[in-house]
Design a protein around this motif. Structure first.
Motif, PDB file in Angstrom:
ATOM      1  N   LEU A 139       0.821  -1.207   0.000  1.00 14.49           N
ATOM      2  CA  LEU A 139       0.000   0.000   0.000  1.00 14.49           C
ATOM      3  C   LEU A 139       0.859   1.264   0.000  1.00 14.49           C
ATOM      4  O   LEU A 139       0.540   2.240  -0.684  1.00 14.49           O
ATOM      5  CB  LEU A 139      -0.940  -0.005   1.207  1.00 14.49           C
ATOM      6  N   GLU A 140       1.938   1.265   0.753  1.00 13.91           N
ATOM      7  CA  GLU A 140       2.831   2.421   0.783  1.00 13.91           C
ATOM      8  C   GLU A 140       3.436   2.669  -0.600  1.00 13.91           C
ATOM      9  O   GLU A 140       3.497   3.802  -1.071  1.00 13.91           O
ATOM     10  CB  GLU A 140       3.950   2.207   1.800  1.00 13.91           C
ATOM     11  N   LYS A 141       3.867   1.616  -1.258  1.00 13.98           N
ATOM     12  CA  LYS A 141       4.455   1.745  -2.600  1.00 13.98           C
ATOM     13  C   LYS A 141       3.429   2.284  -3.590  1.00 13.98           C
ATOM     14  O   LYS A 141       3.729   3.191  -4.383  1.00 13.98           O
ATOM     15  CB  LYS A 141       4.984   0.383  -3.064  1.00 13.98           C
ATOM     16  N   LEU A 142       2.201   1.759  -3.559  1.00 19.47           N
ATOM     17  CA  LEU A 142       1.147   2.224  -4.465  1.00 19.47           C
ATOM     18  C   LEU A 142       0.800   3.691  -4.211  1.00 19.47           C
ATOM     19  O   LEU A 142       0.673   4.482  -5.156  1.00 19.47           O
ATOM     20  CB  LEU A 142      -0.111   1.367  -4.307  1.00 19.47           C
ATOM     21  N   LEU A 143       0.670   4.050  -2.948  1.00 23.18           N
ATOM     22  CA  LEU A 143       0.344   5.427  -2.601  1.00 23.18           C
ATOM     23  C   LEU A 143       1.456   6.379  -3.039  1.00 23.18           C
ATOM     24  O   LEU A 143       1.192   7.437  -3.611  1.00 23.18           O
ATOM     25  CB  LEU A 143       0.105   5.546  -1.098  1.00 23.18           C
ATOM     26  N   THR A 144       2.693   5.998  -2.796  1.00 20.65           N
ATOM     27  CA  THR A 144       3.839   6.829  -3.193  1.00 20.65           C
ATOM     28  C   THR A 144       3.881   7.011  -4.701  1.00 20.65           C
ATOM     29  O   THR A 144       4.066   8.130  -5.196  1.00 20.65           O
ATOM     30  CB  THR A 144       5.155   6.200  -2.701  1.00 20.65           C
TER      31      THR A 144
END
Length: 100
Positions: free
Chosen positions: A32-37
Motif C-alpha cells: 500500500l505504501e508503494k502504491l500510494l507513493t
C-alpha cells in the motif's frame, strides 16, 4: 509493527546511536505504501507541482548530477552580477535518514 535493534559493530552498548533500528512492516503495508507513493508522485509530476530544482527524493535525480551542479554554478554567477559576494552553504548531516 515490530522494531528490532541491531548493535553497530565496534560501538558501545550504552549509547542509543550505537543501534540501528529495523522495523518489520506487514507485507500489505509495504504494498500500500508503494502504491500510494507512486500515485502521489505521478499526480505531482502530471500537475507540474514538483519544481525542476528538486533534486532529492526523486528517482533518477541527485544533488551530485551534472544538472544540479550546473544549476548551482548558474545561480552563483547570477548572484555575482548583482552583489559583490555570494554565499553558498552546504550542509551534510551524518546519518540524517537514520535519525528521522
Amino acid at each position: 509493527m515490530n522494531i528490532i535493534l541491531f548493535q553497530k559493530e565496534g560501538k558501545p552498548k550504552d549509547e542509543a546511536s550505537s543501534y540501528r533500528p529495523i522495523s518489520l512492516l506487514p507485507s500489505i503495508g509495504k504494498v500500500l505504501e508503494k502504491l500510494l507513493t507512486q500515485r502521489l508522485i505521478f499526480h505531482l509530476e502530471q500537475s507540474n507541482k514538483i519544481s525542476d530544482h528538486q533534486y532529492v527524493f526523486r528517482e533518477g535525480w541527485s544533488t551530485e548530477t551534472e544538472l544540479a551542479v550546473h544549476h548551482l554554478i548558474k545561480r552563483i554567477k547570477e548572484g555575482r552580477k548583482h552583489y559583490p559576494h555570494v554565499l553558498v552553504l552546504s550542509i551534510g548531516i551524518k546519518g540524517a535518514l537514520d535519525n528521522i
